[in-house]
Design an enzyme around this catalytic site. Structure first.
Site, PDB file in Angstrom:
ATOM      1  N   CYS A 157       0.851  -1.176   0.000  1.00 40.65           N
ATOM      2  CA  CYS A 157       0.000   0.000   0.000  1.00 40.65           C
ATOM      3  C   CYS A 157       0.893   1.234   0.000  1.00 40.65           C
ATOM      4  O   CYS A 157       1.923   1.269   0.659  1.00 40.65           O
ATOM      5  CB  CYS A 157      -0.945   0.109   1.190  1.00 40.65           C
TER       6      CYS A 157
ATOM      7  N   TRP B 292      -2.844  -2.723  -1.617  1.00 38.38           N
ATOM      8  CA  TRP B 292      -2.574  -4.152  -1.752  1.00 38.38           C
ATOM      9  C   TRP B 292      -3.378  -4.799  -0.630  1.00 38.38           C
ATOM     10  O   TRP B 292      -3.045  -4.643   0.544  1.00 38.38           O
ATOM     11  CB  TRP B 292      -1.081  -4.424  -1.593  1.00 38.38           C
TER      12      TRP B 292
ATOM     13  N   ASN C 214      -1.386   2.622   5.685  1.00 33.61           N
ATOM     14  CA  ASN C 214      -0.574   1.504   5.205  1.00 33.61           C
ATOM     15  C   ASN C 214      -0.120   0.730   6.443  1.00 33.61           C
ATOM     16  O   ASN C 214       0.493   1.305   7.334  1.00 33.61           O
ATOM     17  CB  ASN C 214       0.637   2.070   4.436  1.00 33.61           C
ATOM     18  N   GLY C 215      -0.463  -0.560   6.479  1.00 30.70           N
ATOM     19  CA  GLY C 215      -0.075  -1.364   7.640  1.00 30.70           C
ATOM     20  C   GLY C 215      -1.231  -2.251   8.050  1.00 30.70           C
ATOM     21  O   GLY C 215      -2.165  -2.465   7.272  1.00 30.70           O
TER      22      GLY C 215
ATOM     23  N   GLU D  20      16.786 -18.242  -7.799  1.00 29.89           N
ATOM     24  CA  GLU D  20      16.413 -16.886  -8.175  1.00 29.89           C
ATOM     25  C   GLU D  20      15.841 -16.855  -9.595  1.00 29.89           C
ATOM     26  O   GLU D  20      14.845 -16.164  -9.853  1.00 29.89           O
ATOM     27  CB  GLU D  20      17.642 -15.957  -8.031  1.00 29.89           C
TER      28      GLU D  20
ATOM     29  N   HIS E  17      16.882 -37.349  -6.931  1.00 26.42           N
ATOM     30  CA  HIS E  17      16.157 -37.814  -5.749  1.00 26.42           C
ATOM     31  C   HIS E  17      14.669 -37.499  -5.843  1.00 26.42           C
ATOM     32  O   HIS E  17      13.981 -37.442  -4.837  1.00 26.42           O
ATOM     33  CB  HIS E  17      16.758 -37.185  -4.487  1.00 26.42           C
TER      34      HIS E  17
ATOM     35  N   LYS F 261       5.659  -4.702  -3.975  1.00 24.06           N
ATOM     36  CA  LYS F 261       7.116  -4.680  -3.848  1.00 24.06           C
ATOM     37  C   LYS F 261       7.574  -4.804  -2.401  1.00 24.06           C
ATOM     38  O   LYS F 261       8.551  -5.468  -2.110  1.00 24.06           O
ATOM     39  CB  LYS F 261       7.645  -3.380  -4.455  1.00 24.06           C
TER      40      LYS F 261
HETATM   41  C1  F6R Z   1      11.128 -11.083  -5.848  1.00 24.40           C
HETATM   42  C2  F6R Z   1      10.985 -10.054  -4.863  1.00 24.40           C
HETATM   43  C3  F6R Z   1      10.617 -10.441  -3.476  1.00 24.40           C
HETATM   44  C4  F6R Z   1      11.457  -9.645  -2.473  1.00 24.40           C
HETATM   45  C5  F6R Z   1      11.011  -9.945  -1.043  1.00 24.40           C
HETATM   46  C6  F6R Z   1      11.876  -9.248  -0.034  1.00 24.40           C
HETATM   47  O1  F6R Z   1      11.503 -10.561  -7.077  1.00 24.40           O
HETATM   48  O2  F6R Z   1      11.161  -8.896  -5.140  1.00 24.40           O
HETATM   49  O3  F6R Z   1      10.756 -11.803  -3.283  1.00 24.40           O
HETATM   50  O4  F6R Z   1      12.794  -9.982  -2.649  1.00 24.40           O
HETATM   51  O5  F6R Z   1       9.682  -9.554  -0.890  1.00 24.40           O
HETATM   52  O6  F6R Z   1      11.848  -7.879  -0.197  1.00 24.40           O
HETATM   53  P1  F6R Z   1      12.962  -6.951   0.418  1.00 24.40           P
HETATM   54  O7  F6R Z   1      14.231  -7.253  -0.273  1.00 24.40           O
HETATM   55  O8  F6R Z   1      12.487  -5.562   0.164  1.00 24.40           O
HETATM   56  O9  F6R Z   1      13.042  -7.291   1.866  1.00 24.40           O
END
Ligand code: F6R
Length: 614
Positions: free
Chosen positions: A2, A74, A100-101, A487, A510, A609
């Site tokens: 958010c 979000w 936000n929270g 990754e 396995h 994000k």
């Molecule tokens: C994947 C991605 C997430 C973040 C995760 C941690 O591309 O961006 O998996 O890596 O939410 O976020 P941070 O690094 O901000 O703690």
């Protein structure tokens, strides 16, 4: 998750708020809303979907308000729809709030308010909060500012809020605990509020990052007042933003993700800049220098992170153990915090986070702090909670990462962890000096090698075209490239919605080998050195079961070339540094497949994000 924005000044508020929301959309994008204070009336507009849907809705409405708050959501409590979208208003309609929270005790508060006759329309904790604030205001007869303080003291959870009221024209109350909040001090006494600095930078570079438990009273043309929940007056320490508007724009790329992938030669260079003294062959990490002795005496290091940052942590484990010979354990923030981990005062805990706001990582760090461990942070966002709550740390300096899928933040984290491992290995005398010097020298070539790895882009696009309709992908790697496989798989699944799994290559036999047939693309990181022969055997095992092999190999490779269906060559480097280069084609592969499938690459479904909820 958010994003919140607020504006107070002499300009029309809604274009500034909408622009700010677009900058914060990476934090959530399932619905958006705005509240404008105009002629003593609060006007609310909301839309399900993206900020552009909200913009569409109000584009023909005549609006002149110079005060307003806005939100991009979000969903945590209640589905994404207009009723649940913020801003929420109080019972009388006089207060509007964005938040936000998560208010953890919202159910208890709601029940009490319902008993008093309050009516709720949404499923959100935010509607409860705004109604609760109004209730405290009416019950106590205190000022609205004091009522906010009193209400927040009774709230359990995390919040960043902005509140406007018809009784307080030209003013706004903002507060934070656990969720980030910044206020920009613009020209002629205007204020711009944001969950981060992105909505602010266009207007001013002078900002104040609110601390937990602080409430600020903003009045147009007047000095900002910051007071804690316990009524302590604070002299706000203003910061000048070291950020440019261009960094927040797409700069000609179709998506932020692609821009950020292409920024990596520069961002990795920036992560190292000023930290390697080539003349003296020394790594200098000013942030952690005062704590080096403590770190050197550590019994073990625990790395904590989530998602991509957890993958970087895992690369860090290989680096620290190999180069510094310090035992390392890598932990998911969410698991670590809830399983009563054994943490001793001689442990050092490193929290790794791009945003510095990830709730689980932060909770893990707080737990470790309580148990007496030294906390270090490796994060990208300056002034973030991880940066503030750790004893010391190293910023990654990757610049703002806006695409929801993390790319340049990952390589920057790995770069910083490499520098830390080298520094500690050197101080502990656990690394052979020749190896140390070669690695330092090789590190300086990494930006150039990333540049060359980016040249695989066209080839990767062709591969993407061929496999974009696959239902599953396997990613395999060994040693320090195992986290790279994880990754690569995460990148693909989160932006293309294709199921993908990363595995240590030798583990395949396995179980997962049962999945292999002619429809299964297998991406293998098979660079020279390390376990090359072993990975060649693994590739043979896939080949004999008709799996399709996409191999990331060292330039000039002959052996894997005979077996693989597709070969992506990357420049040779020290095994310990391969993650920095081998990750690049995997990011590109995920990106191109997602674009070809018509996905919204920068805003994949269900994601945000910055995950500030548990
Ligand atoms: C994947 C991605 C997430 C973040 C995760 C941690 O591309 O961006 O998996 O890596 O939410 O976020 P941070 O690094 O901000 O703690």
């Amino acid at each position: 998750m958010c994003g919140i924005v607020g504006y107070l000044g002499n300009k029309k508020a809604h274009p500034i708020l909408l622009d700010g929301l677009k900058k914060l959309e990476y934090r959530g994008y399932d619905s958006a809303g705005v509240a404008l204070l105009e002629n003593n009336i609060i006007k609310i507009f909301k839309a399900k979907g993206k900020v552009s849907d909200l913009e569409e809705k109000i584009k023909h409405v005549q609006l002149s308000a110079d005060t307003g708050i806005a939100h991009t959501r979000w969903a945590t409590h209640g589905v994404p729809n207009e009723i649940n979208a913020h801003p929420h208003v109080s019972q009388s309609g006089k207060l509007a709030l964005v938040h936000n929270g998560i208010i953890e005790n919202y159910n208890v508060l709601r029940e009490k308010l319902e008993q008093k006759g309050y009516v709720f329309y949404s499923e959100t904790d935010t509607e409860v909060l705004v109604k609760f604030i109004e209730d405290v205001y009416l019950e106590t007869g205190k000022s609205l500012f004091e009522a906010v303080q009193l209400a927040l003291k009774r709230v359990v959870g995390a919040y960043a809020i902005a509140l406007i009221s018809t009784e307080m024209p030209g003013s706004m109350i903002i507060a934070r605990k656990g969720s980030p909040l910044v206020v920009g001090l613009g020209k002629n006494g205007e204020f711009i509020v944001g969950s981060d600095a992105a909505p602010i930078i266009r207007h001013t570079k002078t900002v104040y990052y609110l601390d937990d438990n602080e409430v600020a009273f903003l009045q147009k043309g007047k000095e900002m007042q910051v007071i804690t929940l316990d009524n302590k007056r604070i002299s706000p320490l203003l910061t000048e933003l070291d950020l440019s508007l261009e960094e927040l724009e797409k700069g000609g790329y179709d998506y932020f993700m692609l821009k950020e992938i292409y920024e990596q030669p520069r961002s990795v260079y920036d992560s190292m800049r000023g930290r390697i003294d080539t003349e003296k062959q020394l790594v200098r990490l000013g942030g952690i220098e005062p704590y080096e002795n403590h770190i050197l005496e550590a019994d073990r290091i625990i790395m904590v992170g989530c998602g991509t940052s957890w993958h970087a942590a895992l690369v860090g484990e290989y680096l620290f153990e190999e180069l510094a010979r310090i035992p390392v354990e890598t932990e998911y923030g969410s698991e670590f915090r809830y399983r009563n981990p054994i943490i001793r005062p001689r442990d050092v805990v490193i929290g790794i986070s791009q945003s510095g706001e990830t709730a689980d990582t932060l909770a893990g760090l707080r737990l470790a702090k309580e148990k007496g461990a030294l906390l270090l942070g490796v994060c990208n966002v300056v002034g973030s909670s991880v940066a503030r709550e750790t004893h010391a740390g190293v910023y990654t300096h990757a610049g703002p990462e806006i695409g929801v899928a993390s790319t340049k933040a990952f390589t920057a984290q790995v770069t910083v962890l490499t520098l830390m491992a080298l520094r500690l290995g050197y101080l502990k005398k656990n690394i052979d000096l020749n190896r140390y010097e070669n690695l330092l020298c090789e590190l300086e070539y990494i930006p150039e090698k990333i540049e060359r790895a980016l040249q695989s882009d066209l080839l990767v696009q062709q591969i993407a075209r061929e496999y974009k309709n696959a239902r599953n992908f396997l990613y395999l790697g060994r040693g320090i490239n195992f986290p790279v496989a994880l990754e690569g798989a995460l990148k693909l699944k989160e932006i293309s919605y294709i199921h993908a799994e990363g595995y240590p290559a030798a583990e395949m036999k396995h179980g997962p080998i049962a999945l292999i047939d002619e429809n299964m693309p297998v991406v293998v990181i098979a660079t020279k050195k390390g376990n090359y022969d072993k990975i060649v055997s693994n590739i043979q095992e896939i080949k004999s079961r008709n799996g399709k092999i996409i191999a990331v190999v060292t330039e000039g490779d002959k052996e894997v070339a005979r077996l693989a269906d597709h070969l992506i060559e990357i420049p040779e480097t020290d095994e310990m540094l391969t993650p920095l280069v081998a990750t690049i084609p995997l990011q590109l592969l995920a990106y191109h497949i997602a674009v070809m499938l018509g996905r919204d690459v920068d805003k994949p479904r269900n994601l945000a994000k910055s995950v500030t909820v548990e």
